[in-house]
Design a protein around this motif. Structure first.
Motif, PDB file in Angstrom:
ATOM      1  N   LEU A  63       2.491   1.552  -3.544  1.00 49.44           N
ATOM      2  CA  LEU A  63       1.520   2.044  -4.530  1.00 49.44           C
ATOM      3  C   LEU A  63       1.219   3.525  -4.311  1.00 49.44           C
ATOM      4  O   LEU A  63       1.123   4.291  -5.277  1.00 49.44           O
ATOM      5  CB  LEU A  63       0.234   1.215  -4.460  1.00 49.44           C
ATOM      6  CG  LEU A  63       0.343  -0.246  -4.922  1.00 49.44           C
ATOM      7  CD1 LEU A  63      -0.917  -1.019  -4.572  1.00 49.44           C
ATOM      8  CD2 LEU A  63       0.648  -0.329  -6.405  1.00 49.44           C
ATOM      9  N   THR A  64       1.107   3.926  -3.045  1.00 51.80           N
ATOM     10  CA  THR A  64       0.883   5.346  -2.739  1.00 51.80           C
ATOM     11  C   THR A  64       2.066   6.185  -3.214  1.00 51.80           C
ATOM     12  O   THR A  64       1.883   7.252  -3.799  1.00 51.80           O
ATOM     13  CB  THR A  64       0.648   5.537  -1.226  1.00 51.80           C
ATOM     14  OG1 THR A  64      -0.471   4.729  -0.829  1.00 51.80           O
ATOM     15  CG2 THR A  64       0.378   6.996  -0.890  1.00 51.80           C
ATOM     16  N   ILE A  82       0.840  -1.201   0.000  1.00 56.28           N
ATOM     17  CA  ILE A  82       0.000   0.000   0.000  1.00 56.28           C
ATOM     18  C   ILE A  82       0.876   1.252   0.000  1.00 56.28           C
ATOM     19  O   ILE A  82       0.612   2.201  -0.739  1.00 56.28           O
ATOM     20  CB  ILE A  82      -0.977  -0.027   1.209  1.00 56.28           C
ATOM     21  CG1 ILE A  82      -2.011  -1.141   0.995  1.00 56.28           C
ATOM     22  CG2 ILE A  82      -1.654   1.323   1.394  1.00 56.28           C
ATOM     23  CD1 ILE A  82      -2.920  -1.405   2.182  1.00 56.28           C
ATOM     24  N   LEU A 113      -4.215  -0.028  -5.589  1.00 54.58           N
ATOM     25  CA  LEU A 113      -4.196   0.649  -4.293  1.00 54.58           C
ATOM     26  C   LEU A 113      -5.582   0.641  -3.662  1.00 54.58           C
ATOM     27  O   LEU A 113      -5.742   0.256  -2.496  1.00 54.58           O
ATOM     28  CB  LEU A 113      -3.691   2.085  -4.429  1.00 54.58           C
ATOM     29  CG  LEU A 113      -3.712   2.917  -3.142  1.00 54.58           C
ATOM     30  CD1 LEU A 113      -2.796   2.306  -2.089  1.00 54.58           C
ATOM     31  CD2 LEU A 113      -3.319   4.358  -3.422  1.00 54.58           C
TER      32      LEU A 113
END
Length: 171
Positions: free
Chosen positions: A23-24, A20, A90
């Motif tokens: 992806l952020t 996460i 995400l």
């Protein structure tokens, strides 16, 4: 096993905090570094608008210089095809992390489909002559798909907010 359950299992397997965060980070990198390098400064890209008419799409095409059209086609054909995959993953990972079921996990796939079709139609708009009989059809379809994409993004964000609130109250 149907495709939604397969997708749910795939996302469940990759849904870790580090993924996460990765992806952020990719989204931040693309939004603040790559897109600014590839976007035209004078004309706001069609896919960043919530809505535009097909006449505004034609105006967008007319306002761009030939180099800007090529730059926009390259951007929509490369980075802007990868970007929706990243934010779809995400959103799905966050939904899984927040204990969303298979249908909620797959909801961001609607955004992915809309965004990919949007990019294809923007590329077609920029690639063909305005005198082409299909030109108006492409501008109309693009002007319909873009608000759909934004609605699917908004729905996904609302699901994430709902699941976050639910998770807080469950604890």
């Amino acid at each position: 096993m149907n495709k939604l359950k397969q997708y749910h299992v795939l996302i469940k397997n990759i849904s870790k905090i580090r993924i996460i965060i990765l992806l952020t980070g990719l989204i931040v990198l693309i939004n603040f570094v790559i897109f600014p390098l590839l976007n035209t400064k004078e004309v706001k890209p069609l896919d960043t608008r919530f809505y535009y008419s097909h006449e505004e799409a034609a105006d967008y095409h007319s306002q761009l210089e030939e180099n800007d059209k090529i730059k926009s086609i390259i951007m929509h054909g490369t980075v802007d095809l990868i970007y929706p995959i990243i934010y779809t993953l995400l959103f799905s990972c966050i939904i899984i992390y927040l204990k969303g079921g298979p249908l909620l996990t797959a909801l961001p796939l609607l955004t992915l489909a809309a965004d990919i079709f949007e990019n294809i139609f923007i590329i077609l708009i920029l690639s063909i002559s305005q005198q082409n009989p299909l030109y108006t059809t492409f501008t109309i379809v693009a002007s319909i798909i873009t608000p759909l994409k934004w609605c699917f993004i908004l729905i996904s964000i609302c699901v994430i907010i709902y699941l976050s609130i639910r998770r807080v109250y469950e604890k």
